[in-house]
Design a protein around this motif. Sequence first.
Motif, PDB file in Angstrom:
ATOM      1  N   GLU A  99       0.823  -1.209   0.000  1.00  0.00           N
ATOM      2  CA  GLU A  99       0.000   0.000   0.000  1.00  0.00           C
ATOM      3  C   GLU A  99       0.864   1.268   0.000  1.00  0.00           C
ATOM      4  O   GLU A  99       0.555   2.239  -0.681  1.00  0.00           O
ATOM      5  CB  GLU A  99      -0.932   0.002   1.211  1.00  0.00           C
ATOM      6  N   LEU A 100       1.937   1.237   0.762  1.00  0.00           N
ATOM      7  CA  LEU A 100       2.815   2.399   0.814  1.00  0.00           C
ATOM      8  C   LEU A 100       3.506   2.625  -0.531  1.00  0.00           C
ATOM      9  O   LEU A 100       3.675   3.777  -0.969  1.00  0.00           O
ATOM     10  CB  LEU A 100       3.868   2.222   1.916  1.00  0.00           C
ATOM     11  N   LYS A 131      -1.660  10.373   3.016  1.00  0.00           N
ATOM     12  CA  LYS A 131      -2.137   9.031   2.685  1.00  0.00           C
ATOM     13  C   LYS A 131      -1.342   7.965   3.445  1.00  0.00           C
ATOM     14  O   LYS A 131      -1.906   6.955   3.897  1.00  0.00           O
ATOM     15  CB  LYS A 131      -2.014   8.795   1.188  1.00  0.00           C
ATOM     16  N   GLN A 132      -0.034   8.183   3.612  1.00  0.00           N
ATOM     17  CA  GLN A 132       0.790   7.230   4.364  1.00  0.00           C
ATOM     18  C   GLN A 132       0.360   7.183   5.831  1.00  0.00           C
ATOM     19  O   GLN A 132       0.305   6.097   6.429  1.00  0.00           O
ATOM     20  CB  GLN A 132       2.267   7.618   4.263  1.00  0.00           C
ATOM     21  N   ILE A 167       0.965   4.187  -2.859  1.00  0.00           N
ATOM     22  CA  ILE A 167       0.766   5.605  -2.537  1.00  0.00           C
ATOM     23  C   ILE A 167       1.933   6.443  -3.053  1.00  0.00           C
ATOM     24  O   ILE A 167       1.753   7.531  -3.610  1.00  0.00           O
ATOM     25  CB  ILE A 167       0.587   5.787  -1.012  1.00  0.00           C
ATOM     26  N   GLN A 168       3.142   5.922  -2.859  1.00  0.00           N
ATOM     27  CA  GLN A 168       4.319   6.651  -3.315  1.00  0.00           C
ATOM     28  C   GLN A 168       4.312   6.817  -4.837  1.00  0.00           C
ATOM     29  O   GLN A 168       4.690   7.869  -5.357  1.00  0.00           O
ATOM     30  CB  GLN A 168       5.589   5.927  -2.865  1.00  0.00           C
ATOM     31  N   LYS A 203       1.591   6.787  -6.763  1.00  0.00           N
ATOM     32  CA  LYS A 203       0.446   7.583  -7.201  1.00  0.00           C
ATOM     33  C   LYS A 203       0.556   9.050  -6.804  1.00  0.00           C
ATOM     34  O   LYS A 203       0.185   9.954  -7.571  1.00  0.00           O
ATOM     35  CB  LYS A 203      -0.831   6.971  -6.631  1.00  0.00           C
ATOM     36  N   TYR A 204       1.068   9.299  -5.579  1.00  0.00           N
ATOM     37  CA  TYR A 204       1.094  10.670  -5.062  1.00  0.00           C
ATOM     38  C   TYR A 204       2.520  11.208  -4.885  1.00  0.00           C
ATOM     39  O   TYR A 204       2.733  12.157  -4.124  1.00  0.00           O
ATOM     40  CB  TYR A 204       0.363  10.742  -3.714  1.00  0.00           C
ATOM     41  N   MET A 251       1.002  12.806  -0.223  1.00  0.00           N
ATOM     42  CA  MET A 251       1.556  11.466  -0.037  1.00  0.00           C
ATOM     43  C   MET A 251       1.746  11.163   1.450  1.00  0.00           C
ATOM     44  O   MET A 251       1.436  10.064   1.916  1.00  0.00           O
ATOM     45  CB  MET A 251       2.901  11.361  -0.761  1.00  0.00           C
TER      46      MET A 251
END
Length: 469
Positions: free
Chosen positions: A71-72, A89-90, A75-76, A78-79, A86
């Motif tokens: 997941e991390l 979201k993290q 996120i990295q 995508k954002y 970012m």
Amino acid sequence: MDFVSTLLTTLTPPKGMWESILSAFKNGTGSYVLAVILIALIVRVVFSLVDIVNKKITMKNTAIQEKMKPELEAIQKKYGHDKTLMQQKQNEVYRKYQFNMMGSCFPMLIMTILQLVVFMTLWTGLQSVANYNIAEKYDNMKSVYTSVITLNEDDDFKNFVVDYYQDGDSISAALSTNEEGVQILKVEISNPDDNAPDVREFALAKTELSNKEIYELLLKYVIVPEAETTDPADPDAPAEGETIVGLEEESGEGDGEQQTPPATEPTITYVDTGINNVVKVLAENISSQYYLDNQEGFLWIDNVYKPDAPQTSLFTEREIKRYMSGFYTKEEKALEKEHDYEGKIFNYVVNEGVGKQNLGKNGYYILTIIAAAASLLSMWLSNKLMNKNKPVDPTQKKFKMTYFIMPVIFAIFTMSYTSLFAIYIISGQLVMIGLTPLTTWLTQKWTQASEKKKKEKDVIVVDYRRKDK
């Protein structure tokens, strides 16, 4: 050979938590080496219990990080263009998995601080104990030497030597303590042609002397004046370097005036009793024997109070001056600064008494090598067992150099300071190596039980039975 110093210098044992524990364990085991090994065992067992908790937290956090990783990474990816979003979201992922970055590091930080505190305080305590024992042994050797020198003034001893000691004879002595605590010097004169040696015992008087008074005693009976040289113009002139006390000399006006040396200078001149050299040799032999009999060695090490290194086994003049100066009075410090009595006495008691042949190498850095190797093995084994059956993480390769930091630190300390500390380090590392498989197994079992219990709580129980209204 037991001996209690009777010099004016008062040596007091170091006081502190570790010094008191070491003293108690030494009294119980009879050896500082065994005391240190026992302390290492206790300390490592206690830390192993704490380490189980630390390992459990580490394993738990590692498992959570593995779950969060996909997941991390998403996120990295995508954002990544928006650092603020970012990070937001993290943080949502961290809350989802109940992961706290600071909380995961805190137990390890506490463990590290505790180990560092024990490491430094115990090292200081062991160094204090070593310094005190070195100073005490030197002080006792100085007292032994001084007590024997006073035999120049013992009429019974003089008569014994004069009556029985002849050319070709050998004379030896041994020191012991009787039931009343009096030091007894047993002197033996042997003739090659006589089967029955002449033996006498002499009680040594207690000598409560300062360094200045001891040096005066050396000037009187041990330090032979330089060969006399007179001025041809003045046949009655004193020899060069000779001290004359109470000599009246005439001034230019004919007035008599007494020559008075400085108040702090020794005023004792050499007195030849006829047995000076015999007593000097006995004093050197006795102080040397005391040194050899009271060495506290371990395996190949002659003295555990010094490093396992090819250097002086016990005494160096510089160290003795530093150790003893802590016990001087204000007046004694002033005298030592001006006249260096301790250094002059050290030369006769140690350099000439013990001899350089008995002040040889104390080791070959073997303890240093073992300490570094044991530390490296302990860390490797712990990491190996903790990551058993897990895929190799490429990022871990970056941290392999950290394995060598602690072994290098241990090597520096064991190379530079007392062998007792090196023995503590090695004993502790060996205990850790022995306990690591057990603590790792207990940690894994505890973690598995906690995970199982957590899964049971997370199961949602659905009741499909029809309920009557």
